[in-house]
Design a protein around this motif. Structure first.
Motif, PDB file in Angstrom:
ATOM      1  N   SER A 167     -11.979 -46.008  -9.892  1.00 15.39           N
ATOM      2  CA  SER A 167     -10.994 -47.082  -9.734  1.00 15.39           C
ATOM      3  C   SER A 167      -9.578 -46.517  -9.653  1.00 15.39           C
ATOM      4  O   SER A 167      -8.653 -47.188  -9.193  1.00 15.39           O
ATOM      5  CB  SER A 167     -11.092 -48.077 -10.897  1.00 15.39           C
ATOM      6  N   LYS A 168      -9.421 -45.292 -10.068  1.00 15.80           N
ATOM      7  CA  LYS A 168      -8.144 -44.580  -9.952  1.00 15.80           C
ATOM      8  C   LYS A 168      -7.694 -44.493  -8.497  1.00 15.80           C
ATOM      9  O   LYS A 168      -6.497 -44.404  -8.215  1.00 15.80           O
ATOM     10  CB  LYS A 168      -8.331 -43.180 -10.551  1.00 15.80           C
ATOM     11  N   TYR A 169      -8.678 -44.524  -7.573  1.00 15.58           N
ATOM     12  CA  TYR A 169      -8.380 -44.355  -6.146  1.00 15.58           C
ATOM     13  C   TYR A 169      -8.434 -45.697  -5.404  1.00 15.58           C
ATOM     14  O   TYR A 169      -8.694 -45.729  -4.198  1.00 15.58           O
ATOM     15  CB  TYR A 169      -9.361 -43.366  -5.526  1.00 15.58           C
ATOM     16  N   ARG A 170      -8.215 -46.787  -6.119  1.00 15.04           N
ATOM     17  CA  ARG A 170      -8.301 -48.131  -5.553  1.00 15.04           C
ATOM     18  C   ARG A 170      -7.469 -48.225  -4.266  1.00 15.04           C
ATOM     19  O   ARG A 170      -6.303 -47.828  -4.231  1.00 15.04           O
ATOM     20  CB  ARG A 170      -7.800 -49.154  -6.563  1.00 15.04           C
ATOM     21  N   GLY A 171      -8.110 -48.747  -3.217  1.00 14.89           N
ATOM     22  CA  GLY A 171      -7.430 -48.917  -1.944  1.00 14.89           C
ATOM     23  C   GLY A 171      -7.652 -47.785  -0.968  1.00 14.89           C
ATOM     24  O   GLY A 171      -7.310 -47.910   0.217  1.00 14.89           O
ATOM     25  N   ALA A 172      -8.222 -46.668  -1.427  1.00 12.07           N
ATOM     26  CA  ALA A 172      -8.507 -45.541  -0.520  1.00 12.07           C
ATOM     27  C   ALA A 172      -9.603 -45.937   0.460  1.00 12.07           C
ATOM     28  O   ALA A 172     -10.488 -46.735   0.144  1.00 12.07           O
ATOM     29  CB  ALA A 172      -8.928 -44.315  -1.317  1.00 12.07           C
ATOM     30  N   ASP A 173      -9.555 -45.371   1.655  1.00 20.17           N
ATOM     31  CA  ASP A 173     -10.537 -45.724   2.686  1.00 20.17           C
ATOM     32  C   ASP A 173     -11.868 -45.012   2.477  1.00 20.17           C
ATOM     33  O   ASP A 173     -12.928 -45.612   2.643  1.00 20.17           O
ATOM     34  CB  ASP A 173      -9.971 -45.377   4.065  1.00 20.17           C
ATOM     35  N   ILE A 174     -11.812 -43.735   2.138  1.00 15.26           N
ATOM     36  CA  ILE A 174     -13.026 -42.945   1.910  1.00 15.26           C
ATOM     37  C   ILE A 174     -12.847 -42.114   0.651  1.00 15.26           C
ATOM     38  O   ILE A 174     -11.832 -41.421   0.491  1.00 15.26           O
ATOM     39  CB  ILE A 174     -13.319 -41.993   3.095  1.00 15.26           C
TER      40      ILE A 174
END
Length: 491
Positions: A191-198
């Motif tokens: 969830s730390k990378y929320r919004g990342a595409d891949i």
């Protein structure tokens, strides 16, 4: 599927922003020939030492090696290793935005290697979040460098620099620009990378986060990995997962339900060193996505790049030339070896820049026979990359008369492109291949039965500093004789 070669051609026009943990990878090579008399340990005799970029630096180095522009935002210590990283980035064509911090050493990994085997790894590191000053400096660098970037890569190695706040800032700025973010993750909370595409974990990381246990050799592994992906999607709002499976390739699952999941297999190779192979694969993947590829196409390119990397010792980069050579020989279907003169001219320039010899031969190749194969194999031995020119249908009719060709130009080109000794095929419309040769400018031209004074293509190659080779003919094989024989048997 788009032509992967066409995607590679776009790389030099792209810029990638890399943000993450910088490391210095040092490899000390030597020999072990005896056991110490002081203790039951091997005596290592050092022969050489090599230092190279690791972590986000290796990702950036791979992107630069593939021909794209790249900037790297990272942290180093205010020490000798940090200065080495800065120098290596500068010499590698990387625009470095490095925050130097007192009291926190540059992350360094030293590997002791003997007979292509890692004996020991020594880590010098301190895991620390970015200070308020470092975070502000990193955000400022990201804002400036992302302004003309085509994609962003987050390389999180769990050393503290890629905090949740910095990751969110990169994703936010990328969204403002309308560009993708690809993440190499660390830790048990995506969830730390929320919004990342891949987000691209390896299998061990995927199992730790999803709770799934997956054996790629087992029946039904795709269903199990898809179920694990759905669990991750329910907690982390990311666009998709690409799970690397080592020798088994990669698995792609798209949020939110992992429907239509895809597994991209990889070519099996002799592995010398897996150091940095993940960095190489995410570099190729990011560039393909920035060039407009599908995720499936990006996975194919990433598999090829990582496959090349593991055949090298140390934290190695993979060049544009190596990718093109690999694609031309094994990775592409026959249809993707057929190219225009202009496309092949650009490829030939890059191959020559890397010290490789481009070869050329041409003909009608109406009914492919053993004599043709004999000639093509001889021509291939004279060069590193063989281009075959094929007369168009109209050209064949002018040269051979009515009733020819028996097979149309696309069929003839496709059959030639399916041969392993042929790297590329181009159809030309002239009575000679001179205009194609002028565009390609090959280092070697090879053909059977022509004297130099009646061979204008060879005269041009020689005038440009190249070499002309007269190929030995395999007697008793000809298309005309095959056609005549078919006519006699029909009667």
């Amino acid at each position: 599927m788009q032509n992967l070669t066409a995607l590679l051609e776009k790389f030099p026009s792209l810029k990638v922003l890399c943000v993450g943990d910088a490391m210095l990878d040092t490899f000390i090579y030597g020999k072990v020939e005896r056991i110490s008399p002081e203790a039951p340990v091997p005596v290592f005799k050092k022969t050489r030492e090599v230092s190279m970029l690791g972590g986000v630096g290796n990702v950036a180095a791979n992107i630069a090696a593939l021909g794209a522009k790249v900037s790297a935002v990272a942290r180093v210590g205010r020490d000798a290793d940090g200065e080495k990283i800065a120098c290596l980035m500068k010499s590698g064509g990387i625009s470095a935005r490095l925050a130097a911090r007192d009291g926190v050493p540059t992350t360094a990994k030293t590997r002791i290697v003997s007979a292509n085997t890692h004996i020991l790894r020594i880590d010098d590191e301190e895991i620390a979040p970015p200070s308020p000053e470092e975070l502000a400096e990193a955000k400022r660098a990201v804002s400036e460098e992302i302004a003309d970037a085509d994609i962003a890569v987050l390389s999180d190695y769990g050393k503290g620099f890629v905090s949740g706040e910095l990751a969110a800032f990169v994703v936010e700025k990328a969204a403002e620009r309308g560009i993708k973010v690809v993440v190499d993750p660390k830790g048990d909370d995506f969830s730390k990378y929320r919004g990342a595409d891949i987000v691209k974990p390896n299998l061990k990381e995927f199992e730790a986060v999803s709770g799934a246990k997956v054996d790629p050799d087992s029946e039904g592994f795709a269903e199990r990995i898809a179920e694990g992906a759905k669990k991750i999607f329910s907690k982390a709002r990311i666009g998709g997962l690409v799970v690397t499976l080592g020798e088994h390739g990669m698995f792609y699952a798209k949020a939110p339900d992992a429907r239509g999941a895809v597994c991209a297999r990889t070519k099996r190779r002799k592995v010398y060193d897996v150091s940095g192979a993940g960095d190489t694969s995410i570099s190729a993947m990011a560039l393909c996505l920035a060039a407009g590829s599908t995720v499936e196409e990006a996975m194919e390119a990433a598999n090829i790049a990582a496959g090349i990397a593991v055949t090298k010792l140390g934290t190695a980069t993979v060049s544009m030339r190596e990718m093109e050579a690999e694609l031309s020989r094994t990775a592409r279907p026959a249809s993707e070896k057929i190219a225009t003169a202009e496309e092949l001219g650009r490829i030939a320039e890059r191959l020559r820049a890397d010290g490789l010899r481009v070869g050329f031969t041409n003909g009608c190749f109406d009914l492919l026979h053993r004599g043709h194969l004999y000639s093509l194999e001889q021509a291939r031995r004279e060069c590193d990359f063989l281009v075959v020119g094929v007369n168009s249908d109209d050209s064949v009719r002018r040269l051979k008369g009515a009733g020819r060709p028996v097979q149309d130009e696309l069929t003839r080109a496709s059959v030639l492109a399916a041969l392993s000794c042929v790297d590329a095929v181009c159809v030309f419309g002239g009575d000679t291949a001179l205009e194609l040769v002028k565009t390609l400018r090959p280092d070697v031209i090879a053909k059977e039965g022509y004297e130099l004074d009646k061979w204008p293509e060879a005269q041009f190659v020689i005038s440009a500093g190249g070499k002309a080779v007269r190929i030995k003919r395999l007697e008793n094989f000809s298309t005309s004789e095959i056609i005549a024989k078919m006519g006699r048997e029909k009667k």
